[in-house]
Motif scaffolding. Structure first.
Motif, PDB file in Angstrom:
ATOM      1  N   ARG A   1       3.126 -13.206  -2.396  1.00 39.99           N
ATOM      2  CA  ARG A   1       2.782 -11.802  -2.589  1.00 39.99           C
ATOM      3  C   ARG A   1       3.637 -11.227  -3.720  1.00 39.99           C
ATOM      4  NH1 ARG A   1      -0.686 -13.450   0.289  1.00 39.99           N
ATOM      5  NH2 ARG A   1      -1.702 -12.367   2.056  1.00 39.99           N
ATOM      6  N   ASP A   2       3.035 -10.365  -4.524  1.00 40.96           N
ATOM      7  CA  ASP A   2       3.744  -9.810  -5.675  1.00 40.96           C
ATOM      8  C   ASP A   2       4.939  -8.946  -5.291  1.00 40.96           C
ATOM      9  OD1 ASP A   2       2.011 -11.060  -7.422  1.00 40.96           O
ATOM     10  OD2 ASP A   2       0.733  -9.291  -7.690  1.00 40.96           O
ATOM     11  N   ASN A   3       4.929  -8.395  -4.089  1.00 39.43           N
ATOM     12  CA  ASN A   3       6.039  -7.541  -3.657  1.00 39.43           C
ATOM     13  C   ASN A   3       6.986  -8.249  -2.691  1.00 39.43           C
ATOM     14  OD1 ASN A   3       4.128  -7.526  -1.539  1.00 39.43           O
ATOM     15  ND2 ASN A   3       4.800  -5.516  -0.811  1.00 39.43           N
ATOM     16  N   ALA A   4       6.917  -9.585  -2.648  1.00 39.32           N
ATOM     17  CA  ALA A   4       7.796 -10.372  -1.781  1.00 39.32           C
ATOM     18  C   ALA A   4       8.946 -10.954  -2.596  1.00 39.32           C
ATOM     19  CB  ALA A   4       7.021 -11.489  -1.102  1.00 39.32           C
ATOM     20  N   TYR A   5      10.160 -10.587  -2.226  1.00 38.92           N
ATOM     21  CA  TYR A   5      11.363 -11.071  -2.907  1.00 38.92           C
ATOM     22  C   TYR A   5      12.372 -11.519  -1.872  1.00 38.92           C
ATOM     23  CZ  TYR A   5       9.462  -8.949  -7.149  1.00 38.92           C
ATOM     24  OH  TYR A   5       8.670  -8.634  -8.225  1.00 38.92           O
ATOM     25  N   MET A   6      13.589 -11.736  -2.330  1.00 33.07           N
ATOM     26  CA  MET A   6      14.659 -12.217  -1.453  1.00 33.07           C
ATOM     27  C   MET A   6      15.837 -11.263  -1.464  1.00 33.07           C
ATOM     28  SD  MET A   6      16.810 -15.778  -1.732  1.00 33.07           S
ATOM     29  CE  MET A   6      18.450 -15.893  -0.997  1.00 33.07           C
ATOM     30  N   THR A   7      16.424 -11.060  -0.296  1.00 32.07           N
ATOM     31  CA  THR A   7      17.746 -10.454  -0.184  1.00 32.07           C
ATOM     32  C   THR A   7      18.746 -11.589  -0.066  1.00 32.07           C
ATOM     33  OG1 THR A   7      17.013  -8.418   0.909  1.00 32.07           O
ATOM     34  CG2 THR A   7      19.293  -9.065   1.247  1.00 32.07           C
TER      35      THR A   7
ATOM     36  N   ASP B   1      26.959 -20.907  -3.999  1.00 27.86           N
ATOM     37  CA  ASP B   1      26.674 -21.235  -5.403  1.00 27.86           C
ATOM     38  C   ASP B   1      25.245 -21.741  -5.563  1.00 27.86           C
ATOM     39  OD1 ASP B   1      29.244 -20.533  -6.044  1.00 27.86           O
ATOM     40  OD2 ASP B   1      30.001 -22.585  -6.160  1.00 27.86           O
ATOM     41  N   GLU B   2      24.800 -22.547  -4.609  1.00 27.84           N
ATOM     42  CA  GLU B   2      23.442 -23.107  -4.685  1.00 27.84           C
ATOM     43  C   GLU B   2      22.391 -22.015  -4.530  1.00 27.84           C
ATOM     44  OE1 GLU B   2      20.708 -26.456  -2.388  1.00 27.84           O
ATOM     45  OE2 GLU B   2      22.900 -26.522  -2.215  1.00 27.84           O
ATOM     46  N   PHE B   3      22.641 -21.044  -3.666  1.00 29.86           N
ATOM     47  CA  PHE B   3      21.706 -19.934  -3.514  1.00 29.86           C
ATOM     48  C   PHE B   3      21.563 -19.161  -4.826  1.00 29.86           C
ATOM     49  CE2 PHE B   3      21.641 -20.050   1.192  1.00 29.86           C
ATOM     50  CZ  PHE B   3      20.322 -19.705   1.397  1.00 29.86           C
ATOM     51  N   VAL B   4      22.691 -18.853  -5.452  1.00 30.47           N
ATOM     52  CA  VAL B   4      22.641 -18.095  -6.708  1.00 30.47           C
ATOM     53  C   VAL B   4      21.908 -18.896  -7.780  1.00 30.47           C
ATOM     54  CG1 VAL B   4      24.009 -17.087  -8.558  1.00 30.47           C
ATOM     55  CG2 VAL B   4      24.729 -16.790  -6.177  1.00 30.47           C
ATOM     56  N   GLU B   5      22.213 -20.184  -7.865  1.00 27.57           N
ATOM     57  CA  GLU B   5      21.623 -21.030  -8.908  1.00 27.57           C
ATOM     58  C   GLU B   5      20.123 -21.227  -8.710  1.00 27.57           C
ATOM     59  OE1 GLU B   5      21.889 -25.670 -10.513  1.00 27.57           O
ATOM     60  OE2 GLU B   5      23.382 -24.909  -9.102  1.00 27.57           O
ATOM     61  N   LYS B   6      19.711 -21.530  -7.495  1.00 23.46           N
ATOM     62  CA  LYS B   6      18.322 -21.905  -7.252  1.00 23.46           C
ATOM     63  C   LYS B   6      17.392 -20.724  -6.975  1.00 23.46           C
ATOM     64  CE  LYS B   6      19.232 -26.600  -5.602  1.00 23.46           C
ATOM     65  NZ  LYS B   6      19.024 -27.578  -4.506  1.00 23.46           N
ATOM     66  N   CYS B   7      17.948 -19.635  -6.458  1.00 22.19           N
ATOM     67  CA  CYS B   7      17.100 -18.518  -6.012  1.00 22.19           C
ATOM     68  C   CYS B   7      17.195 -17.283  -6.891  1.00 22.19           C
ATOM     69  CB  CYS B   7      17.462 -18.139  -4.575  1.00 22.19           C
ATOM     70  SG  CYS B   7      17.275 -19.463  -3.373  1.00 22.19           S
ATOM     71  N   PHE B   8      17.951 -17.356  -7.984  1.00 29.27           N
ATOM     72  CA  PHE B   8      18.247 -16.151  -8.751  1.00 29.27           C
ATOM     73  C   PHE B   8      17.000 -15.371  -9.141  1.00 29.27           C
ATOM     74  CE2 PHE B   8      19.263 -13.622 -12.466  1.00 29.27           C
ATOM     75  CZ  PHE B   8      20.433 -12.992 -12.064  1.00 29.27           C
ATOM     76  N   ASP B   9      15.952 -16.072  -9.564  1.00 31.75           N
ATOM     77  CA  ASP B   9      14.736 -15.386 -10.025  1.00 31.75           C
ATOM     78  C   ASP B   9      14.007 -14.648  -8.908  1.00 31.75           C
ATOM     79  OD1 ASP B   9      15.206 -16.276 -12.578  1.00 31.75           O
ATOM     80  OD2 ASP B   9      13.796 -17.949 -12.470  1.00 31.75           O
ATOM     81  N   LYS B  10      14.300 -14.990  -7.652  1.00 30.09           N
ATOM     82  CA  LYS B  10      13.631 -14.356  -6.522  1.00 30.09           C
ATOM     83  C   LYS B  10      14.480 -13.256  -5.882  1.00 30.09           C
ATOM     84  CE  LYS B  10      10.861 -18.446  -5.421  1.00 30.09           C
ATOM     85  NZ  LYS B  10       9.579 -17.833  -5.839  1.00 30.09           N
TER      86      LYS B  10
ATOM     87  N   ASP C   1       0.818  -1.213   0.000  1.00 31.64           N
ATOM     88  CA  ASP C   1       0.000   0.000   0.000  1.00 31.64           C
ATOM     89  C   ASP C   1       0.850   1.262   0.000  1.00 31.64           C
ATOM     90  OD1 ASP C   1      -2.317  -1.494   0.016  1.00 31.64           O
ATOM     91  OD2 ASP C   1      -2.564  -1.407   2.200  1.00 31.64           O
ATOM     92  N   ARG C   2       2.139   1.107   0.316  1.00 34.88           N
ATOM     93  CA  ARG C   2       3.060   2.249   0.372  1.00 34.88           C
ATOM     94  C   ARG C   2       4.125   2.179  -0.721  1.00 34.88           C
ATOM     95  NH1 ARG C   2       0.444   0.964   4.444  1.00 34.88           N
ATOM     96  NH2 ARG C   2      -0.176   2.459   6.065  1.00 34.88           N
ATOM     97  N   GLY C   3       3.926   1.268  -1.662  1.00 36.94           N
ATOM     98  CA  GLY C   3       4.842   1.161  -2.795  1.00 36.94           C
ATOM     99  C   GLY C   3       6.214   0.626  -2.444  1.00 36.94           C
ATOM    100  N   ILE C   4       6.293  -0.211  -1.418  1.00 35.68           N
ATOM    101  CA  ILE C   4       7.576  -0.729  -0.937  1.00 35.68           C
ATOM    102  C   ILE C   4       7.653  -2.237  -1.176  1.00 35.68           C
ATOM    103  CG2 ILE C   4       9.065  -1.030   1.089  1.00 35.68           C
ATOM    104  CD1 ILE C   4       7.721   1.455   2.301  1.00 35.68           C
ATOM    105  N   LEU C   5       8.798  -2.700  -1.667  1.00 35.16           N
ATOM    106  CA  LEU C   5       9.062  -4.127  -1.806  1.00 35.16           C
ATOM    107  C   LEU C   5       9.618  -4.667  -0.495  1.00 35.16           C
ATOM    108  CD1 LEU C   5      10.877  -4.236  -5.278  1.00 35.16           C
ATOM    109  CD2 LEU C   5       8.426  -4.461  -4.814  1.00 35.16           C
ATOM    110  N   ILE C   6       9.273  -5.904  -0.166  1.00 29.68           N
ATOM    111  CA  ILE C   6       9.845  -6.600   0.983  1.00 29.68           C
ATOM    112  C   ILE C   6      10.802  -7.662   0.455  1.00 29.68           C
ATOM    113  CG2 ILE C   6       9.391  -8.159   2.912  1.00 29.68           C
ATOM    114  CD1 ILE C   6       8.505  -5.356   3.512  1.00 29.68           C
TER     115      ILE C   6
END
Length: 257
Positions: free
Chosen positions: A169-175, A188-197, A136-141
Motif C-alpha cells: 500500500r502506498d501509505n504503508a511504511y515502517m516505524t 545496524d541491520e535495521f537501519v541499513e536494510k530498511c532505511f527506504d521504508k 481515505d483520511r489522509g493518514i500514513l500507517i
C-alpha cells in the motif's frame, strides 16, 4: 547536534493525560504522540481539549494505535472484528488532526502457532484494510518492529520488509523502534536494510536484552553512530519516556552529541 522533529510519546501518562502537553514546546519538542491506551484514549468528550492544544500550539500530532489485547493475526473472527473496529474508531477520530499512526503487527496465539501461515495471512490482510481505511483520511500507517519477544511478527529486518512488501500500500511504511531493534542485536541491520521504508522512529535506550525504555545515554546504544547513520532521515524522532523530565534529559543528551 541540532535537534529537530522531536516528538514526545505519552505512553506512560495515567493521570491528567493531556494537561502536560502544554509544556512540550517549552522543553523543546515540536510534536506529540498519543498512545491509545488507558486514560489516554481519545473519545468524543476529550477530543475538543486535544483540538484546543493543537490549535494553540505548533505541535504536530501522531498517534500510536492500541496494542494491549490487540492481535492483528488473531484467528477468532469475533474478537478480530472487534480489534479492527477499535483500530478504525481511533483512525476516524484523528482524521484531519494526525498525519501518521503507528501500528503493532500481530503475533501467534496458541492456535496461531499451529497454523502460522494462516496467521501471517490474516496479519497482512488486516494491515491492508487499515491502510485503506487510513488512506481515505489522509493518514500514513507506520508498522513498528518488535522487541525480542517470542511469536510476535516483525522482530527482524527481513520480516519487516516482507510484511510491507506484501501489504503493498502506498501509505504503508515502517516505524523503526531503536530500543526494540537493540534487544535483537540488529539495530545496524535495521537501519541499513530498511532505511527506504522508515517514515517514523521511536528512540529510547536499553542494555540489549530487555525493552527498558531508558533515557538516551543510559543503555548501551551508540547514539552518535546511530544519528550519523540517520543523517538523511527527515521524519520524526519520538522519545518514549516515563516522564517529561526524562524527555528533557533526552533532548539535552542529543544536543551534546
Amino acid at each position: 547536534m541540532h535537534v529537530r522533529n522531536l516528538s514526545f510519546s505519552s505512553r506512560t501518562a495515567v493521570e491528567d493525560p493531556f494537561n502536560w502537553a502544554w509544556d512540550l514546546e517549552d522543553i523543546g519538542y515540536t510534536g506529540w504522540e498519543m498512545v491509545q491506551e488507558g486514560s489516554q484514549c481519545l473519545n468524543d468528550d476529550n477530543l475538543p481539549q486535544v483540538r484546543d492544544i493543537l490549535e494553540t500550539t505548533d505541535l504536530t500530532l501522531t498517534i500510536h494505535l492500541p496494542f494491549s489485547d490487540m492481535n492483528l493475526a488473531g484467528l477468532n473472527p469475533g474478537i478480530h472484528d472487534e480489534v479492527m473496529r477499535q483500530m478504525r474508531y481511533y483512525l476516524d477520530l484523528v482524521s484531519g488532526i494526525a498525519e501518521l499512526a503507528v501500528l503493532h503487527p500481530g503475533y501467534l496465539s496458541p492456535y496461531g502457532g499451529q497454523v502460522p501461515d494462516k496467521a501471517w495471512e490474516i496479519n497482512i490482510r488486516s494491515i491492508q484494510q487499515l491502510c485503506d481505511f487510513a488512506a481515505d483520511r489522509g493518514i500514513l500507517i507506520a508498522v513498528e518492529n518488535m522487541p525480542d519477544i517470542p511469536k510476535i511478527f516483525g522482530r527482524k529486518p527481513g520480516e519487516m520488509i516482507d510484511m510491507l512488501n506484501q501489504v503493498d500500500r502506498d501509505n504503508a511504511y515502517m516505524t523503526l523502534d531503536v530500543g526494540h531493534a537493540n534487544t535483537m542485536g540488529l539495530l545496524d541491520e535495521f537501519v541499513e536494510k530498511c532505511f527506504d521504508k522508515i517514515r517514523h522512529i521511536h528512540i529510547h535506550d536499553n542494555h540489549g536484552t530487555h525493552d527498558e525504555h531508558l533515557p538516551l545515554g543510559q543503555g548501551n546504544i551508540d547514539w552518535k553512530k546511530l544519528m550519523e547513520s540517520l543523517s538523511a532521515y527527515k521524519g520524526r524522532l519520538v522519545t518514549e519516556m516515563g516522564s517529561l523530565e526524562e524527555g528533557r534529559q533526552c533532548i539535552e543528551y542529543l544536543k551534546k552529541l
